[in-house]
Design an enzyme around this catalytic site. Structure first.
Site, short mmCIF file in Angstrom:
data_model
loop_
_atom_site.label_atom_id
_atom_site.label_comp_id
_atom_site.label_asym_id
_atom_site.label_seq_id
_atom_site.Cartn_x
_atom_site.Cartn_y
_atom_site.Cartn_z
CB VAL A 313 48.68 45.96 38.67
CG1 VAL A 313 49.33 46.31 40.01
CG2 VAL A 313 49.51 44.91 37.93
CB CYS A 319 42.52 45.70 44.54
SG CYS A 319 42.30 44.19 43.64
N GLY A 354 37.98 44.28 38.22
CA GLY A 354 37.27 45.50 37.83
C GLY A 354 36.08 45.27 36.93
P1 XMP Z 1 37.03 41.67 41.03
O1 XMP Z 1 36.93 43.12 40.63
O2 XMP Z 1 36.35 40.77 40.06
O3 XMP Z 1 38.58 41.35 40.98
O4 XMP Z 1 36.55 41.46 42.43
C1 XMP Z 1 39.12 40.07 41.20
C2 XMP Z 1 40.63 40.15 41.14
O5 XMP Z 1 41.16 40.97 42.16
C3 XMP Z 1 42.53 40.63 42.36
N1 XMP Z 1 42.81 40.54 43.80
C4 XMP Z 1 43.54 41.43 44.49
N2 XMP Z 1 44.22 42.52 44.11
N3 XMP Z 1 44.84 42.92 46.35
C5 XMP Z 1 44.86 43.28 45.04
O6 XMP Z 1 45.47 44.30 44.69
C6 XMP Z 1 44.19 41.84 46.83
O7 XMP Z 1 44.16 41.55 48.02
C7 XMP Z 1 43.50 41.06 45.84
N4 XMP Z 1 42.76 39.92 45.92
C8 XMP Z 1 42.35 39.65 44.66
C9 XMP Z 1 42.77 39.30 41.67
O8 XMP Z 1 43.53 39.55 40.51
C10 XMP Z 1 41.35 38.85 41.36
O9 XMP Z 1 41.27 37.96 40.27
#
Ligand code: XMP
Length: 483
Positions: A313, A319, A354
């Site tokens: 999360v 994010c 992450g």
């Molecule tokens: P990475 O670090 O690989 O993460 O770019 C990909 C993951 O980020 C999540 N994701 C989001 N989380 N707001 C969030 O809090 C967003 O707008 C968002 N878009 C993506 C998602 O779990 C993805 O797999």
């Protein structure tokens, strides 16, 4: 199950304190006396992802509109991983994307793309562009094969209004029976110098197509993950706010191997009910559910029927959830807490978000993940959706959070979102990084090396042997190359 005691014990086996909540940079993996001479000795990176679905490497791509459509899914399945077609496509588009994956590298295409004999060249070109093919089988309304339109037939034809029957190659073509083996087909294609072999049943109806290119691809991608019929595997997301049962049914019918129910806040009554309903309607369909970050949520989803938990999360690189809401645990803590429960129940876990380096990837596996989900590291590759653009002398691609204002705006325009919410994501540009294969190879190279330090021959051994030590900020800084 005494949840608290189980979590406390699991933390202890990993060498971690329960508080404060740590993340990847706060820990280092302890090395062990190792009998592994070289990281190239580590050949086995297989994992079980969900239900009976196993992958040959533990990486899946994020179900985001700037990361995964059929192109990324095909590339990852060829490498032994899996792509999740995102839920922001309409259901029809998702079904089409799944069909494209199922059609790729599959020597035996059971439902080849066809066009009616009455079509024009323009219509045929449009259909070929949609499926990224350069020739197309021509049939009548009864599925009887009339011929084939190949690039040689239309290369010098500029009138899109021309009827294809005027230029196509007509029957008799070289054909075969539907039950022909791949080797027999290859022999015929070699002898006849053809690349496509239509399969016709004894009533003259088109029943399939074998292409030499796909037979050779099957032989080229030995690591590829394939379903029982030899087709590449693919995952697809259903929308919680839609008729998710109908969506799951149609996506499964289209050949989807793993269903994903993805919501920002999966520790919720609606999600629990949805998981129960999906599992009771489709008990055999592997179901991934997320996102969560606590052991209580893990237990709830497992008891509801999830086959795999998606954990994270707010750790993702686009994010803003934690900044906007203050909610969301540091990702290592989230993975360890949920793994404490998942391991007990034999349910798989995807560490989502992450992963910025090979180190984070390795730490996620030691923490208890079975696979990692990657967004930004894949967003700059050739296979992610979107165009490459130039700025400041470099090449870039756009990546955006699924809850970013920009993403929400597009969804409102297409009618799939009723109103703007406070953004919990941001758009970012990502340096262009070429083929996803090279990004994957670099990550797996780091993972293999880490496994060799720990003395682990496979990922299960890596999890069992791997322990953390808590490191200071200056300890972490010391490990970074000086610029
Ligand atoms: P990475 O670090 O690989 O993460 O770019 C990909 C993951 O980020 C999540 N994701 C989001 N989380 N707001 C969030 O809090 C967003 O707008 C968002 N878009 C993506 C998602 O779990 C993805 O797999």
């Amino acid at each position: 199950m005494n949840l608290e005691a189980a979590v406390r014990r699991y933390f202890k086996t990993k060498g971690l304190p329960l508080q404060p909540a740590l993340t990847f940079a706060d820990v280092a993996i302890k090395d062990n006396f190792s009998a592994i001479d070289s990281r190239s000795d580590i050949k086995n990176l297989k994992i079980r992802l969900a239900g009976e679905i196993c992958l040959n490497m533990p990486i899946v791509s994020a179900n985001m509109d700037t990361v995964t459509d059929s192109r990324m899914a095909i590339a990852l399945a060829r490498l032994g991983g899996l792509g999740f077609i995102h839920q922001f496509f309409s259901l029809e588009e998702r079904i089409k994307e799944v069909a494209k994956v199922k059609r790729a590298d599959n020597a035996l295409i059971e439902d080849p793309v066809t066009i009616l004999n009455t079509a024009t060249l323009g219509e045929a070109k449009e259909r070929m562009a949609e499926y990224k093919i350069s020739s197309i089988l021509v049939v009548d309304e009864f599925s009887r094969l009339w011929g084939i339109l190949t690039s040689r037939d239309y290369r010098f034809q500029y009138d899109d209004g021309l009827l294809i029957e005027k230029i196509m190659s007509w029957m008799p073509l070289v054909i075969a029976a539907p039950n022909i083996t791949r080797d027999e087909a290859l022999k015929i294609m070699d002898k006849e110098r053809i690349e496509k072999l239509p399969l016709i049943d004894n009533r003259g109806l088109l029943k399939g197509l074998i292409t030499s290119k796909d037979i050779l691809k099957e032989k080229e991608f030995l690591q590829a993950v394939r379903d029982r019929r030899g087709k590449l595997m693919v995952g697809a997301a259903v929308q919680l706010n839609a008729d998710y049962l109908a969506e799951a049914e149609q996506l499964l019918k289209a050949g989807t191997d793993v269903i994903l129910l993805d919501v920002a806040r999966a520790n919720a009554k609606r999600v629990k009910e949805a998981v129960q309903k999906i599992k009771s309607r489709f008990p055999k369909a592997p179901l991934v559910v997320g996102n969560i970050d606590t052991p209580e949520a893990a237990l709830m989803l497992i008891q509801a029927g999830a086959d795999c938990l998606k954990v994270g999360v707010g750790p993702g690189s686009a994010c803003k959830t934690r900044e906007t809401t203050g909610v969301g645990l540091p990702q290592l803590m989230a993975v360890v807490s949920c793994a404490a429960v998942a391991k007990k129940y034999g349910v798989s876990l995807i560490a989502d978000g992450g992963i910025r380096s090979g180190a984070n990837l390795a730490k996620a596996f030691v923490a208890g993940a079975d696979a990692v989900m990657i967004g930004s590291l894949f967003a700059g590759t050739d296979e992610s959706p979107g165009e490459i653009f130039q700025d400041e002398g470099r090449r870039w691609k756009m990546y955006r959070g699924s809850a970013s204002a920009e993403h929400q705006f597009d969804r409102m325009e297409s009618g799939s979102l009723d109103g703007m919410r406070t953004p919990e994501g941001v758009p970012r540009r990502i340096p262009y990084t070429g083929l996803v294969k090279s990004v994957v190879e670099e990550l797996l190279g780091g993972l293999r090396s880490s496994m060799s330090y720990v003395g682990a021959h496979d990922l299960n051994e890596f999890w069992k042997l791997g322990k953390f030590v808590w490191q200071s900020r200056s300890g972490y800084e010391e490990g970074k190359p000086q610029s």
